[in-house]
Design a protein around this motif. Structure first.
Motif, PDB file in Angstrom:
ATOM      1  N   ALA A  78       0.979  -1.126  -0.024  1.00 46.63           N
ATOM      2  CA  ALA A  78       0.076  -0.077  -0.091  1.00 46.63           C
ATOM      3  C   ALA A  78       0.900   1.280   0.032  1.00 46.63           C
ATOM      4  CB  ALA A  78      -0.876  -0.099   1.434  1.00 46.63           C
ATOM      5  N   GLU A  90       4.127   4.108   3.127  1.00 46.71           N
ATOM      6  CA  GLU A  90       4.070   2.839   2.476  1.00 46.71           C
ATOM      7  C   GLU A  90       4.250   1.675   3.546  1.00 46.71           C
ATOM      8  OE1 GLU A  90       6.657   2.250  -0.775  1.00 46.71           O
ATOM      9  OE2 GLU A  90       7.324   4.354  -0.597  1.00 46.71           O
ATOM     10  N   THR A  92       3.031  -2.972   4.064  1.00 44.91           N
ATOM     11  CA  THR A  92       2.857  -4.134   3.397  1.00 44.91           C
ATOM     12  C   THR A  92       1.596  -4.862   4.229  1.00 44.91           C
ATOM     13  OG1 THR A  92       4.619  -4.327   2.123  1.00 44.91           O
ATOM     14  CG2 THR A  92       3.139  -6.276   2.520  1.00 44.91           C
ATOM     15  N   ARG A 191      -1.187  -4.616  -5.342  1.00 51.17           N
ATOM     16  CA  ARG A 191      -0.425  -3.326  -5.137  1.00 51.17           C
ATOM     17  C   ARG A 191      -1.598  -2.346  -4.940  1.00 51.17           C
ATOM     18  NH1 ARG A 191       3.016  -4.686  -9.072  1.00 51.17           N
ATOM     19  NH2 ARG A 191       2.439  -3.398 -10.521  1.00 51.17           N
ATOM     20  N   MET A 192      -1.956  -1.284  -4.110  1.00 52.46           N
ATOM     21  CA  MET A 192      -2.728  -0.337  -4.056  1.00 52.46           C
ATOM     22  C   MET A 192      -2.167   1.171  -3.609  1.00 52.46           C
ATOM     23  SD  MET A 192      -4.656  -1.429  -0.157  1.00 52.46           S
ATOM     24  CE  MET A 192      -5.326   0.093  -0.215  1.00 52.46           C
ATOM     25  N   HIS A 193      -2.621   2.117  -4.470  1.00 47.69           N
ATOM     26  CA  HIS A 193      -2.107   3.452  -4.293  1.00 47.69           C
ATOM     27  C   HIS A 193      -3.574   4.162  -4.156  1.00 47.69           C
ATOM     28  CE1 HIS A 193       0.857   1.442  -6.806  1.00 47.69           C
ATOM     29  NE2 HIS A 193       1.718   2.295  -6.401  1.00 47.69           N
ATOM     30  N   GLU A 200      -8.237   5.795  -6.260  1.00 50.30           N
ATOM     31  CA  GLU A 200      -7.388   4.673  -5.955  1.00 50.30           C
ATOM     32  C   GLU A 200      -7.013   3.924  -7.208  1.00 50.30           C
ATOM     33  OE1 GLU A 200     -10.057   6.233  -2.775  1.00 50.30           O
ATOM     34  OE2 GLU A 200     -10.722   5.045  -4.393  1.00 50.30           O
ATOM     35  N   TYR A 202      -5.636  -0.151  -7.901  1.00 53.61           N
ATOM     36  CA  TYR A 202      -5.568  -1.304  -7.440  1.00 53.61           C
ATOM     37  C   TYR A 202      -4.813  -2.610  -8.583  1.00 53.61           C
ATOM     38  CZ  TYR A 202      -8.205  -0.098  -3.320  1.00 53.61           C
ATOM     39  OH  TYR A 202      -8.692   0.452  -2.266  1.00 53.61           O
ATOM     40  N   PHE A 368      -4.494   3.818   9.132  1.00 52.24           N
ATOM     41  CA  PHE A 368      -3.755   3.415   8.035  1.00 52.24           C
ATOM     42  C   PHE A 368      -2.442   4.195   8.305  1.00 52.24           C
ATOM     43  CE2 PHE A 368      -7.381   2.005   5.888  1.00 52.24           C
ATOM     44  CZ  PHE A 368      -7.037   1.055   4.753  1.00 52.24           C
TER      45      PHE A 368
END
Length: 417
Positions: A78, A90, A92, A191-193, A200, A202, A368
């Motif tokens: 992430a 960042e 994981t 992976r996600m941003h 977002e 993904y 988060f």
């Protein structure tokens, strides 16, 4: 033998039909809009990622036919992107069990074939309301698992349980070959941003008709720069636009997509959906009622990956309830009870988790942030995606989140509304 009809040939409908055939003692009819070859040759239908609990249900039913062939994903990387090209946070998320994604064109086409191979009947036709009523009158129970078209409208919206009345994201998905990996030696990773105010991104390793691939899903806030696919471009044009967006916002990701190509002309999907919960029983007159399951009654935005997972668990709950009913009547009251039990045990948690991820209240942002420093927090986030029931235990309120973060030694503070 009891006669059961299933309308809809997706995750929930086919899983119920095949489960009844496996249980024995049922005459099963599945109504599907398309034949297997049409499904395989059509457009992709979803960006499914099946988590451990749903995969266990499939394995127990003998329906996980791609284990070992589909990539098993154990972790999600992430990244927070507060402004274009900047990586600010960042971490994981490591899952307790590997997730798996199989193109539903591949999966549902094979499951359709299995229905007939295992003694069921498949009717390939479009079904309107009059046809549904006729079908229901001829069977002991009719289960509707079709979430689109005329039949979707037969289940009344439950306003008290539906958190939104409009789409929260504009969606664009692409299946591609040739995508690079940040660390090839690390194995398949999702992976996600998150780009605040924009949307977002993904990425999910998957299996498609032509082998292993990667699925890219854009979740665009309406009106943002990510919201640029309303004209529903073809797969090649969609990829080019995605590359342009990545070059601006996520240049490290753009490098990995430099040599990518769409898996096939049908490997793209664009649109939007409104998250909704509907009442599970539709009365058709003359004492005839049908039971809705899957996305016929619960629709979540794909931001938390709950669609296919929720459908699999709903199908399992429905199947168990049918078998346990024995020779008892499938009344409207019984149908309501089946759904209410599933709602309390699972569905409501997925709806609440998804709504939270779409709106990101202050206390969830704090969680988060803590995940960036505490592996235990990141791992529990992964566990909550896989089993949303955990949401109620630590994320549902600022107080619960604050207590949990304090227990792991997080030095920040949770903002209270």
């Amino acid at each position: 033998m009891r006669r059961i009809a299933v309308v809809g040939a997706g995750q929930a409908g086919l899983q119920v039909g095949l489960g009844l055939l496996g249980a024995g003692g049922y005459e099963v009819t599945v109504v599907a809009a398309r034949r297997p070859e049409e499904v395989r040759g059509g457009r992709v239908m979803s960006t499914q990622a099946m988590f451990g609990p749903a995969l266990r249900v499939e394995r127990a039913a003998g329906l996980d036919l791609w284990e070992g062939e589909a990539p098993g994903v154990r972790s999600v990387d992430a990244v927070l992107v507060p402004e274009p090209g900047v990586r600010a946070l960042e971490f994981t998320m490591t899952m307790d069990e590997p997730a798996q994604s199989v193109d539903q064109r591949l999966k549902m086409a094979r499951w359709l074939e299995l229905v007939e191979e295992r003694g069921g009947r498949v009717e390939y036709r479009e079904l309107d309301l009059a046809g549904l009523r006729e079908l229901a009158a001829a069977n002991d129970l009719t289960v509707v698992a079709a979430g689109r078209g005329e039949l979707a409208g037969i289940f009344e919206r439950d306003a008290a349980r539906s958190p939104f009345d409009a789409p929260q994201r504009r969606l664009a998905a692409l299946y591609a070959h040739g995508v690079g990996a940040p660390d090839p030696a690390a194995g398949p990773r999702a992976r996600m941003h998150a780009v605040p105010g924009v949307g977002e991104l993904y990425l999910q390793p998957a299996l498609t008709l032509s082998g292993r691939c990667d699925i890219l899903l854009w979740e665009a806030l309406p009106g943002s720069p990510f919201d640029c696919f309303d004209d529903r471009p073809g797969a090649v044009e969609q990829l080019e636009r995605m590359r342009e967006l990545m070059a601006r916002y996520l240049p490290w990701e753009a490098e990995l997509w430099a040599g990518a190509e769409p898996t096939d002309p049908g490997g793209s999907l664009c649109g939007a959906l409104t998250p909704v919960v509907r009442r599970p029983v539709a009365e058709l007159g003359d004492g005839i009622a049908v039971l809705g399951i899957g996305d016929a009654v619960v629709v979540n935005d794909p931001i938390t990956g709950q669609g296919a997972n929720g459908a699999a668990l709903a199908a399992d709950a429905c199947l168990r309830a049918i078998v346990e009913r024995g020779d008892g009547p499938f009344t409207a009251a019984w149908m309501t009870g089946v759904f209410e039990e599933f709602w309390e045990r699972h569905a409501r948690h997925g709806v609440e988790l998804t709504a939270a991820l779409l709106t990101m209240p202050d206390h969830l942002q704090e969680v988060f942030a803590a995940a960036g420093e505490h592996e235990a927090v990141a791992r529990r986030l992964a566990r909550t995606y896989a089993d949303p029931a955990d949401y109620a235990e630590w994320l549902a309120t600022p107080e619960l989140a604050a207590a949990y973060l304090a227990s792991v030694g997080w030095s920040g503070s949770v903002a209270h509304p």
